[in-house]
Design an enzyme around this catalytic site. Structure first.
Site, PDB file in Angstrom:
ATOM      1  NE  ARG A 255      -4.324  -8.380   7.868  1.00 53.33           N
ATOM      2  CZ  ARG A 255      -3.296  -7.967   8.371  1.00 53.33           C
ATOM      3  NH1 ARG A 255      -2.700  -8.891   9.344  1.00 53.33           N
ATOM      4  NH2 ARG A 255      -2.629  -6.946   8.194  1.00 53.33           N
TER       5      ARG A 255
ATOM      6  NE  ARG B  66      -3.671   0.167   2.030  1.00 45.63           N
ATOM      7  CZ  ARG B  66      -3.982  -0.593   3.140  1.00 45.63           C
ATOM      8  NH1 ARG B  66      -3.721  -0.789   4.142  1.00 45.63           N
ATOM      9  NH2 ARG B  66      -5.106  -1.470   2.618  1.00 45.63           N
ATOM     10  CE1 TYR B  67       0.746   4.151   4.411  1.00 46.30           C
ATOM     11  CE2 TYR B  67       0.932   1.813   4.950  1.00 46.30           C
ATOM     12  CZ  TYR B  67       0.272   3.001   5.024  1.00 46.30           C
ATOM     13  OH  TYR B  67      -0.900   3.449   5.996  1.00 46.30           O
TER      14      TYR B  67
ATOM     15  CE  LYS C 217      -1.179   0.666  10.427  1.00 47.80           C
ATOM     16  NZ  LYS C 217      -0.636   0.040   8.982  1.00 47.80           N
TER      17      LYS C 217
ATOM     18  NE  ARG D 196       5.529   2.463   6.237  1.00 47.52           N
ATOM     19  CZ  ARG D 196       4.885   3.315   5.714  1.00 47.52           C
ATOM     20  NH1 ARG D 196       5.433   4.054   4.438  1.00 47.52           N
ATOM     21  NH2 ARG D 196       3.822   4.219   6.175  1.00 47.52           N
TER      22      ARG D 196
ATOM     23  CB  CYS E  32      -4.187 -16.127  15.820  1.00 48.10           C
ATOM     24  SG  CYS E  32      -4.094 -15.009  14.538  1.00 48.10           S
TER      25      CYS E  32
ATOM     26  CG  ASP F 118      -9.764  -1.810  10.791  1.00 48.59           C
ATOM     27  OD1 ASP F 118      -9.417  -0.693  10.808  1.00 48.59           O
ATOM     28  OD2 ASP F 118      -8.940  -2.660  10.694  1.00 48.59           O
TER      29      ASP F 118
ATOM     30  CG  ASP G 170      -5.678   0.533   8.413  1.00 48.80           C
ATOM     31  OD1 ASP G 170      -5.678   1.345   7.283  1.00 48.80           O
ATOM     32  OD2 ASP G 170      -4.890  -0.223   8.636  1.00 48.80           O
TER      33      ASP G 170
ATOM     34  CB  CYS H 247      -8.860 -10.851  18.523  1.00 51.14           C
ATOM     35  SG  CYS H 247      -7.139 -11.330  19.107  1.00 51.14           S
TER      36      CYS H 247
ATOM     37  CB  CYS I  37      -9.735 -10.534  14.181  1.00 56.29           C
ATOM     38  SG  CYS I  37      -8.475 -10.864  12.840  1.00 56.29           S
TER      39      CYS I  37
HETATM   40  C1  PLP Z   1       0.011  -0.810   8.868  1.00 56.41           C
HETATM   41  C2  PLP Z   1       0.682  -1.089   7.664  1.00 56.41           C
HETATM   42  C3  PLP Z   1       2.055  -1.011   7.336  1.00 56.41           C
HETATM   43  C4  PLP Z   1       2.793  -0.351   8.096  1.00 56.41           C
HETATM   44  O1  PLP Z   1       2.805   1.019   8.576  1.00 56.41           O
HETATM   45  P1  PLP Z   1       3.647   1.468   9.411  1.00 56.41           P
HETATM   46  O2  PLP Z   1       3.088   3.046   9.834  1.00 56.41           O
HETATM   47  O3  PLP Z   1       4.752   1.963   8.612  1.00 56.41           O
HETATM   48  O4  PLP Z   1       3.833   0.934  10.763  1.00 56.41           O
HETATM   49  C5  PLP Z   1       2.330  -1.236   5.869  1.00 56.41           C
HETATM   50  N1  PLP Z   1       1.589  -1.862   5.118  1.00 56.41           N
HETATM   51  C6  PLP Z   1       0.258  -2.111   5.146  1.00 56.41           C
HETATM   52  C7  PLP Z   1      -0.633  -2.608   4.353  1.00 56.41           C
HETATM   53  C8  PLP Z   1      -0.158  -1.749   6.536  1.00 56.41           C
HETATM   54  O5  PLP Z   1      -1.481  -1.968   6.993  1.00 56.41           O
HETATM   55  S1  SF4 Z   2      -6.403  -9.438  15.749  1.00 56.67           S
HETATM   56 FE1  SF4 Z   2      -6.707 -11.230  14.312  1.00 56.67          FE
HETATM   57  S2  SF4 Z   2      -4.778 -11.682  13.412  1.00 56.67           S
HETATM   58 FE2  SF4 Z   2      -4.321 -10.714  15.301  1.00 56.67          FE
HETATM   59  S3  SF4 Z   2      -3.891 -12.136  16.846  1.00 56.67           S
HETATM   60 FE3  SF4 Z   2      -6.140 -11.460  17.003  1.00 56.67          FE
HETATM   61  S4  SF4 Z   2      -7.179 -13.063  15.510  1.00 56.67           S
HETATM   62 FE4  SF4 Z   2      -5.185 -13.173  15.074  1.00 56.67          FE
END
Ligand code: PLP
Ligand code: SF4
Length: 388
Positions: free
Chosen positions: A153, A131-132, A356, A135, A144, A312, A349, A148, A151
């Site tokens: 995801r 996305r960035y 973010k 990184r 996991c 989220d 996010d 949670c 979550c």
């Molecule tokens: C959170 C995230 C990052 C890292 O973000 P930082 O602000 O550098 O910690 C990188 N890629 C994705 C897709 C993310 O969700």
């Molecule tokens: S938030 Fe989702 S991915 Fe993260 S530890 Fe909990 S269940 Fe696992």
């Protein structure tokens, strides 16, 4: 990994034995045998069914319904260690709310999404989110130690698949190698520390060999939900690949136990900088005093608060989500009132994939003709004059 599959229930003849020993271990901490500190035992004995939970804890009707409806649909697993942190007399226990499904999890608001942060649409190769420009995020497993309930995801966690297979990792690696702009890779999941150490090492070492990668990061909740996984062996493997950073997901001050402190000490002593990530959750950590206590406890174990996330818009999270002003107010109650290191950045996010976005209380009251008017944490007003 051995004993990782949720469906691998022991034969029913063992179940009664297992239940009684589990409740003893949970009830009498002083009587815990060595196997309690064995992470593989913890994983093998995770609590994954309504029958077992019922034996251990008086459930509310909403929990009972929630567990029934989650069965076969949404992953549920709780390590005996994490379960032992639950206050079983208190249906409002913050540990319990994070781990045990409630009926509310099945009310979905129209705004809620399967993929709230648009990760799938920013994925140039499977398992990699870019996305960035500088990184990338690698999703290496769907497992996991504890699932949670909030979550983000949810769509993918749950041990249906083995960890990212080597050929898929090869494709992700090829992509990262070809993009010279990427200087930071974040290894996430699921939870990367659920993988066999050898597979994790194979992946980390091959990332480390990419010349344009400055840093490698791991995002994990295992030090909190399965602290015994952080063994000397794991740590001595990780420290070969510096500069390596770890972000640990914490939710509540009660999660900071002697076991968690020990895991974090091992990691810190290996030179790994530790940051925290916390999701703002209604009824768990949405009181400023609770959040401040969590941040203070984190600093005591050398974890530097990093992000506080607005929850989220994932499916069935309405009972956990708060207004954004709750998070802003928490930051307001921290800034100036405690150590600057104790203050995370509060972020939303962006739904759909904007990344973010920091949201902070406003301290800049007005800006005009070389003058800015500011307020401090006590609401006193100050004017700063800029150079001509
Ligand atoms: C959170 C995230 C990052 C890292 O973000 P930082 O602000 O550098 O910690 C990188 N890629 C994705 C897709 C993310 O969700
Ligand atoms: S938030 Fe989702 S991915 Fe993260 S530890 Fe909990 S269940 Fe696992």
């Amino acid at each position: 990994m051995e004993g990782l599959s949720i469906s691998s229930e022991p034969p029913s003849s063992n179940l009664a034995v297992r239940r009684s020993s589990l409740s003893e271990y949970i009830d009498f901490p002083d009587a815990r045998p060595d196997c309690w500190y064995d992470w593989k035992w913890q994983l093998r004995n995770r609590i994954t069914s309504l029958d077992v939970i019922r034996e251990l804890i008086p459930l509310t009707r909403r929990e009972e319904e929630g567990i029934k409806r989650a069965t076969g649909r949404l992953a549920m697993a709780i390590t005996p260690y994490f379960f032992s942190l639950i206050d079983r007399q208190d249906p409002k226990c913050p540990i319990r709310k994070q781990a045990i499904p409630r009926l509310e999890e099945f009310s979905v608001a129209p705004c809620e999404m399967v993929d709230p942060c648009g990760e799938d649409s920013h994925s140039p190769v499977p398992g990699l989110v870019h996305r960035y420009p500088d990184r990338a995020l690698l999703i290496v497993t769907d497992s996991c130690a504890m699932y949670c309930r909030y979550c983000t995801r949810k769509r993918m966690v749950g041990e249906e698949h083995p960890p990212m297979p080597v050929d898929r990792f090869d494709d992700a690696l090829k992509y990262i190698r070809s993009k010279k702009s990427i200087r930071d890779v974040l290894i996430s999941g699921g939870d990367p520390l659920m993988m066999k150490s050898e597979i994790l090492e194979n992946y980390i070492s091959r990332l480390r060999a990419i010349p344009h990668l400055d840093i490698i990061r791991i995002g994990t909740r295992v030090p909190v939900t399965l602290p015994m996984r952080v063994t000397e062996e794991l740590v001595s493997m990780l420290k070969k690949y510096h500069p390596l950073y770890i972000s640990i997901h914490f939710s509540h001050p009660r999660e900071i136990t002697p076991e968690v402190a020990k895991a974090c000490t091992l990691l810190s002593d290996a030179g790994i900088p530790l940051g925290s990530q916390t999701v703002l959750l209604k009824g768990v950590n949405d009181r400023p005093a609770t959040m401040k206590k969590l941040m203070h406890e984190l600093l005591k174990i050398r974890v530097r608060p990093y992000y506080l996330y607005q929850c989220d818009m994932a499916m069935g999270t309405g009972h956990f989500r708060t207004p954004v002003t709750v998070g802003m107010n928490i930051i307001e109650e921290l800034r100036g009132h405690t150590t600057g290191y104790a203050i995370p950045t509060f972020v939303v996010d962006a739904p759909g994939g904007g990344g973010k976005i920091p949201v902070a209380p406003t301290y800049l009251l007005s800006q005009a003709k070389g003058k800015v008017v500011l307020r401090n944490y006590e609401n006193k007003i100050f004017t700063y004059t800029e150079p001509e």
